[in-house]
Design an enzyme around this catalytic site. Structure first.
Site, PDB file in Angstrom:
ATOM      1  N   HIS A  19      39.583  92.751  60.656  1.00  0.00           N
ATOM      2  CA  HIS A  19      40.328  93.382  59.566  1.00  0.00           C
ATOM      3  C   HIS A  19      39.919  94.850  59.415  1.00  0.00           C
ATOM      4  O   HIS A  19      39.157  95.384  60.241  1.00  0.00           O
ATOM      5  CB  HIS A  19      40.185  92.599  58.257  1.00  0.00           C
ATOM      6  CG  HIS A  19      38.773  92.467  57.758  1.00  0.00           C
ATOM      7  ND1 HIS A  19      37.973  93.541  57.489  1.00  0.00           N
ATOM      8  CD2 HIS A  19      38.022  91.369  57.489  1.00  0.00           C
ATOM      9  CE1 HIS A  19      36.808  93.126  57.054  1.00  0.00           C
ATOM     10  NE2 HIS A  19      36.794  91.799  57.067  1.00  0.00           N
ATOM     11  N   HIS A  22      36.154  95.863  59.857  1.00  0.00           N
ATOM     12  CA  HIS A  22      35.668  95.913  61.242  1.00  0.00           C
ATOM     13  C   HIS A  22      36.245  97.150  61.939  1.00  0.00           C
ATOM     14  O   HIS A  22      35.564  97.819  62.711  1.00  0.00           O
ATOM     15  CB  HIS A  22      36.106  94.664  62.028  1.00  0.00           C
ATOM     16  CG  HIS A  22      35.745  93.371  61.357  1.00  0.00           C
ATOM     17  ND1 HIS A  22      36.690  92.462  60.947  1.00  0.00           N
ATOM     18  CD2 HIS A  22      34.549  92.848  61.030  1.00  0.00           C
ATOM     19  CE1 HIS A  22      36.080  91.425  60.405  1.00  0.00           C
ATOM     20  NE2 HIS A  22      34.781  91.638  60.434  1.00  0.00           N
ATOM     21  N   CYS A 127      22.357  78.454  51.923  1.00  0.00           N
ATOM     22  CA  CYS A 127      23.796  78.698  51.789  1.00  0.00           C
ATOM     23  C   CYS A 127      24.416  78.593  53.181  1.00  0.00           C
ATOM     24  O   CYS A 127      24.063  79.362  54.080  1.00  0.00           O
ATOM     25  CB  CYS A 127      24.074  80.075  51.189  1.00  0.00           C
ATOM     26  SG  CYS A 127      25.834  80.495  51.308  1.00  0.00           S
ATOM     27  N   CYS A 130      26.307  81.800  54.396  1.00  0.00           N
ATOM     28  CA  CYS A 130      25.478  82.916  54.892  1.00  0.00           C
ATOM     29  C   CYS A 130      24.580  82.481  56.027  1.00  0.00           C
ATOM     30  O   CYS A 130      23.958  83.332  56.670  1.00  0.00           O
ATOM     31  CB  CYS A 130      24.576  83.458  53.792  1.00  0.00           C
ATOM     32  SG  CYS A 130      25.448  84.048  52.369  1.00  0.00           S
ATOM     33  N   CYS A 144      24.974  81.495  45.384  1.00  0.00           N
ATOM     34  CA  CYS A 144      24.904  82.534  46.410  1.00  0.00           C
ATOM     35  C   CYS A 144      25.764  83.713  45.940  1.00  0.00           C
ATOM     36  O   CYS A 144      26.926  83.520  45.583  1.00  0.00           O
ATOM     37  CB  CYS A 144      25.449  81.986  47.734  1.00  0.00           C
ATOM     38  SG  CYS A 144      25.998  83.294  48.837  1.00  0.00           S
ATOM     39  N   HIS A 147      29.021  84.055  48.283  1.00  0.00           N
ATOM     40  CA  HIS A 147      30.026  82.995  48.351  1.00  0.00           C
ATOM     41  C   HIS A 147      30.307  82.343  47.001  1.00  0.00           C
ATOM     42  O   HIS A 147      31.238  81.545  46.874  1.00  0.00           O
ATOM     43  CB  HIS A 147      29.604  81.935  49.370  1.00  0.00           C
ATOM     44  CG  HIS A 147      29.585  82.477  50.760  1.00  0.00           C
ATOM     45  ND1 HIS A 147      28.488  83.091  51.299  1.00  0.00           N
ATOM     46  CD2 HIS A 147      30.562  82.556  51.691  1.00  0.00           C
ATOM     47  CE1 HIS A 147      28.778  83.509  52.524  1.00  0.00           C
ATOM     48  NE2 HIS A 147      30.028  83.209  52.780  1.00  0.00           N
ATOM     49  N   LYS A 296      36.625  93.135  46.467  1.00  0.00           N
ATOM     50  CA  LYS A 296      36.184  92.922  47.833  1.00  0.00           C
ATOM     51  C   LYS A 296      37.325  92.333  48.658  1.00  0.00           C
ATOM     52  O   LYS A 296      38.084  91.514  48.155  1.00  0.00           O
ATOM     53  CB  LYS A 296      35.010  91.933  47.774  1.00  0.00           C
ATOM     54  CG  LYS A 296      34.066  92.071  48.913  1.00  0.00           C
ATOM     55  CD  LYS A 296      32.869  91.177  48.724  1.00  0.00           C
ATOM     56  CE  LYS A 296      32.284  90.894  50.091  1.00  0.00           C
ATOM     57  NZ  LYS A 296      31.138  90.040  50.052  1.00  0.00           N
ATOM     58  N   LYS A 299      39.547  86.634  52.459  1.00  0.00           N
ATOM     59  CA  LYS A 299      40.667  85.750  52.757  1.00  0.00           C
ATOM     60  C   LYS A 299      41.123  85.017  51.504  1.00  0.00           C
ATOM     61  O   LYS A 299      42.306  84.893  51.233  1.00  0.00           O
ATOM     62  CB  LYS A 299      40.217  84.724  53.813  1.00  0.00           C
ATOM     63  CG  LYS A 299      40.948  84.909  55.120  1.00  0.00           C
ATOM     64  CD  LYS A 299      41.041  83.681  55.978  1.00  0.00           C
ATOM     65  CE  LYS A 299      39.768  83.203  56.581  1.00  0.00           C
ATOM     66  NZ  LYS A 299      39.770  82.348  57.685  1.00  0.00           N
TER      67      LYS A 299
HETATM   68  N1  MSP Z   1      27.467  89.101  63.049  1.00  0.00           N
HETATM   69  C1  MSP Z   1      26.903  89.894  62.025  1.00  0.00           C
HETATM   70  C2  MSP Z   1      26.335  91.184  62.567  1.00  0.00           C
HETATM   71  C3  MSP Z   1      25.323  91.029  63.642  1.00  0.00           C
HETATM   72  S1  MSP Z   1      24.835  92.567  64.267  1.00  0.00           S
HETATM   73  C4  MSP Z   1      23.526  92.244  65.221  1.00  0.00           C
HETATM   74  C5  MSP Z   1      27.945  90.239  60.972  1.00  0.00           C
HETATM   75  N2  MSP Z   1      29.229  90.134  61.355  1.00  0.00           N
HETATM   76  S2  MSP Z   1      30.491  90.478  60.430  1.00  0.00           S
HETATM   77  O1  MSP Z   1      31.660  90.067  61.171  1.00  0.00           O
HETATM   78  O2  MSP Z   1      30.334  89.923  59.140  1.00  0.00           O
HETATM   79  O3  MSP Z   1      30.553  92.009  60.356  1.00  0.00           O
HETATM   80  C6  MSP Z   1      29.957  92.737  59.319  1.00  0.00           C
HETATM   81  C7  MSP Z   1      30.301  94.180  59.535  1.00  0.00           C
HETATM   82  O4  MSP Z   1      31.735  94.344  59.572  1.00  0.00           O
HETATM   83  C8  MSP Z   1      29.856  95.123  58.455  1.00  0.00           C
HETATM   84  O5  MSP Z   1      28.501  95.489  58.556  1.00  0.00           O
HETATM   85  C9  MSP Z   1      30.802  96.277  58.699  1.00  0.00           C
HETATM   86  O6  MSP Z   1      30.436  96.941  59.855  1.00  0.00           O
HETATM   87  C10 MSP Z   1      32.107  95.551  58.946  1.00  0.00           C
HETATM   88  N3  MSP Z   1      32.781  95.224  57.695  1.00  0.00           N
HETATM   89  C11 MSP Z   1      33.212  93.997  57.310  1.00  0.00           C
HETATM   90  N4  MSP Z   1      33.848  94.113  56.104  1.00  0.00           N
HETATM   91  C12 MSP Z   1      33.829  95.395  55.701  1.00  0.00           C
HETATM   92  C13 MSP Z   1      34.413  96.101  54.624  1.00  0.00           C
HETATM   93  N5  MSP Z   1      35.110  95.509  53.672  1.00  0.00           N
HETATM   94  N6  MSP Z   1      34.252  97.435  54.593  1.00  0.00           N
HETATM   95  C14 MSP Z   1      33.591  98.116  55.572  1.00  0.00           C
HETATM   96  N7  MSP Z   1      33.042  97.477  56.605  1.00  0.00           N
HETATM   97  C15 MSP Z   1      33.042  96.120  56.663  1.00  0.00           C
HETATM   98  O7  MSP Z   1      27.570  90.603  59.884  1.00  0.00           O
END
Ligand code: MSP
Length: 640
Positions: A19, A22, A127, A130, A144, A147, A296, A299
């Site tokens: 999304h 990412h 949790c 997490c 948590c 969540h 935030k 989904k």
């Molecule tokens: N798999 C772990 C990371 C392991 S790294 C060794 C993880 N994955 S995640 O899919 O949850 O990705 C988190 C990251 O996605 C955040 O740190 C950020 O880079 C990005 N984002 C996810 N949601 C976000 C927002 N709403 N806003 C900005 N970035 C966000 O954690």
């Protein structure tokens, strides 16, 4: 030797589709990489997917897939998305890659042999969302904080990593390397965590509970816990410990993450590196969160923003520009399409686009599209400090891009664009064109404007590579050349007089608010209401419609959508419904009203908000009148 540059994004969990969040991190990494390529550095940019753990197993089960097939499917979504967003990553790592798994085993064994991993029984609040235990202090009202669910008490024997042993070392390291975690607010946050005694980290799960992971090399009844597996991707992808890439890039690594994973990256990771005898990373760059309508993105709230959808509607470069320009790196930002349209119209169409087409049109009108000669004698008087301003802009930009202040770097570029627009106004080429005696000054003015545009085309390259190439082509340059090299931009008067330029184009068409995505607003639920001419149905068919009583708990207008209201309704649980009733009802009169909701209607996106259901109403020429009950009934009661 060329200086190396190595940047990483988090590896994303494969339990959800990619999304906006990412996309932001990955585009930031791409921008940083392209900028360092501008500096002539030898760049390496890593992203990938995090594929082990019980979250993934549960997500696969929900889709009726094996974990293997499931992770392959979702990982591909991420991998295929990046080129669509102009992201040019050097490698894509998956934690299910055999090479990665071998590195994890090797590092675990090394730390185990050094005595920093021990076995113990643990009981705690776990949790599942997490995938971690929570301390009582971390829970909010016993739940948590992420969540909002109550954790389960779990007792099991596990392996632990002695983080506590490295606490003082880490505090000292952070203090003596002020840029280690940046911006500063996150350094302070990390130091605040370290004010409390650091608990040892549970790094395993018994196979009885989780098989989908990397087996511990020293106990085949256990797999390793996700963080120990995931964080090591940053070195395994480089061929740690002997790979050439590891030797080249690891010493200069920069990580990019959002604030949600500050703790694993700012605390666990440096300690893991220290314990494994791997040099500590250079910088952890932490950004804030993209929220949607102040909440935030998630989904369950139905407000997940799809990057591809925005790219398809507004264009890739405009989308990338908006993300980088609108978020102050380090702070949270609120996403809205209105803000995106505003940026496109003002910064891109007006400031940059107009300047570009204005200058090129004048070169065609007054000089038949040929880059003019500059005569030294008149050059000085017509230059008006433009060259110095260009140099300042480049210097400022370089400093800000290097320190991850991308939004400010773009501001510096736009300051120069505005300077260029003023230069046009002040020199008034159309006036010069009227007088024969002003032929040479006009040449200088037009030449300077083309030079300014050439510099701008280079400065926008990391954020808008396609636009940069288009501008280059229209400045008579070969877009495939290394035009964006900062050294090249610093040469004032690089354009060759006599070059023939193609006719001007519109770089960014203006977007009329409401003309694009807002088209979908017309499709409010009123359009699906029954008319008299529907075919007969059976009682079974009717009972397939899940009608429920609900109370409106919140109601608000949606900017730019005159007919539609966003409602939060309680039908035993709360959900968002978008209703086309804004011309008949005010938000205030709806709050507390009991209504009838079609609860099992497929969610639909209206005005960028996912509507989970629709309200039942009688519709005549004056519009919808809501169906209500003649006495209050418990929320969630079905209608038959
Ligand atoms: N798999 C772990 C990371 C392991 S790294 C060794 C993880 N994955 S995640 O899919 O949850 O990705 C988190 C990251 O996605 C955040 O740190 C950020 O880079 C990005 N984002 C996810 N949601 C976000 C927002 N709403 N806003 C900005 N970035 C966000 O954690």
């Amino acid at each position: 030797m060329t200086r190396p540059f190595y940047v990483t994004t988090p590896i994303y969990y494969v339990n959800a589709r990619p999304h906006l969040g990412h996309a932001y991190t990955t585009i930031v990494a791409d921008v940083a990489t392209r900028f360092h390529a501008m500096l002539g550095e030898n760049v390496f940019f890593l992203t990938g997917t995090d594929e082990h753990g019980d979250k993934v197993v549960r997500a696969a089960k929900k889709e009726n897939m094996t974990p293997r097939v499931y992770v392959d499917t979702i990982s591909r979504l991420f991998r295929d998305l990046w080129p669509e967003l102009g992201v040019n990553n050097s490698a894509f790592i998956r934690t299910t890659d055999p090479d990665h798994m071998a590195v994890v085993e090797q590092v675990l064994q090394k730390i185990y042999d050094a005595g920093d991993i021990y076995f113990a029984e643990y009981e705690g609040q776990y949790c599942f969302g997490c995938e971690r235990f929570y301390t009582d202090r971390e829970l909010v009202d016993g739940k948590c904080p992420d969540h909002e669910t109550e954790p389960e008490t779990i007792k099991e024997s596990n392996y632990f990593f002695k983080m506590s042993r490295y606490q003082d070392w880490l505090i000292e390291h952070i203090r003596s390397n002020p840029d280690f975690i940046r911006p500063e607010r996150y350094k302070n946050e990390a130091l605040a965590f370290l004010n409390e005694p650091l608990e040892d980290l549970c790094i395993s799960r018994p196979k009885a509970r989780l098989k989908w992971g990397i087996t511990l090399p020293f106990d085949s009844n256990y797999v390793t816990y996700v963080w120990f597996d995931a964080l090591l991707n940053y070195v395994s992808a480089l061929g740690y410990p002997d790979g050439e890439r590891y030797q080249t890039y690891w010493p200069v690594v920069q990580h990019i993450v959002a604030k949600d994973i500050l703790k694993p990256h700012g605390i666990y990771w440096p300690i893991m590196l220290k314990a494994a005898g791997i040099p500590i990373y250079r910088h952890l760059n932490v950004h804030g969160y993209w929220n949607v309508e102040q909440s935030k993105m998630s989904k369950s709230l139905g407000n997940v923003v799809e990057p591809l959808e925005l790219k398809n509607i507004y264009g890739l470069d405009a989308f990338r520009f908006f993300l980088i320009r609108d978020m102050t790196f380090g702070l949270d930002s609120n996403f809205s399409e209105a803000a995106l349209i505003q940026r496109i119209n003002s910064d891109l169409a007006n400031d940059l686009g107009n300047l570009f087409s204005r200058v090129l049109s004048m070169v065609h009108k007054y000089r038949q599209g040929i880059v003019p000669e500059v005569e030294a004698a008149v050059e000085k008087e017509c230059e008006l400090g433009l060259e110095a301003d260009a140099r300042d802009a480049i210097a400022e930009y370089e400093k800000l891009m290097t320190s991850f202040q991308f939004h400010n770097a773009l501001r510096a570029v736009w300051k120069f664009i505005s300077r260029m627009n003023k230069y046009v106004d002040v020199t008034a080429p159309w006036e010069l064109a009227k007088k024969k005696s002003s032929r040479k000054p006009l040449d200088v003015v037009l030449y300077n404007l083309l030079e300014g545009l050439r510099i701008i085309s280079g400065l926008v390259y990391p954020v808008m590579p396609d636009t940069a190439a288009k501008m280059q082509k229209h400045l008579g340059q070969n877009p495939k050349s290394l035009f964006y090299l900062i050294e090249h931009l610093k040469i004032w008067k690089a354009l060759k007089p006599g070059t023939e330029l193609p006719k001007s184009i519109v770089l960014f068409p203006r977007v009329e608010p409401g003309s694009k995505k807002t088209d979908t607003v017309a499709k409010t639920e009123t359009s699906g209401l029954p008319s008299d001419s529907k075919p007969e149905i059976t009682i079974e068919q009717f009972s397939a419609v899940d009608l429920r009583v609900a109370t409106v708990v919140q109601a608000e207008a949606i900017p730019r959508a005159k007919k539609v209201l966003k409602l939060e309704v309680d039908l035993g649980h709360k959900r968002i419904v978008v209703a086309g009733i804004a011309e008949q009802y005010t938000p205030e009169e709806l709050i507390g009203k009991q209504v009838i909701v079609v609860a099992n209607l497929k969610p639909a996106k209206l005005m960028g908000i996912v509507s989970n259901g629709m309200l039942v109403a009688a519709v005549d020429e004056s519009g919808p009148t809501l169906a209500t009950l003649d006495k209050p009934v418990k929320n969630g009661t079905p209608l038959r």
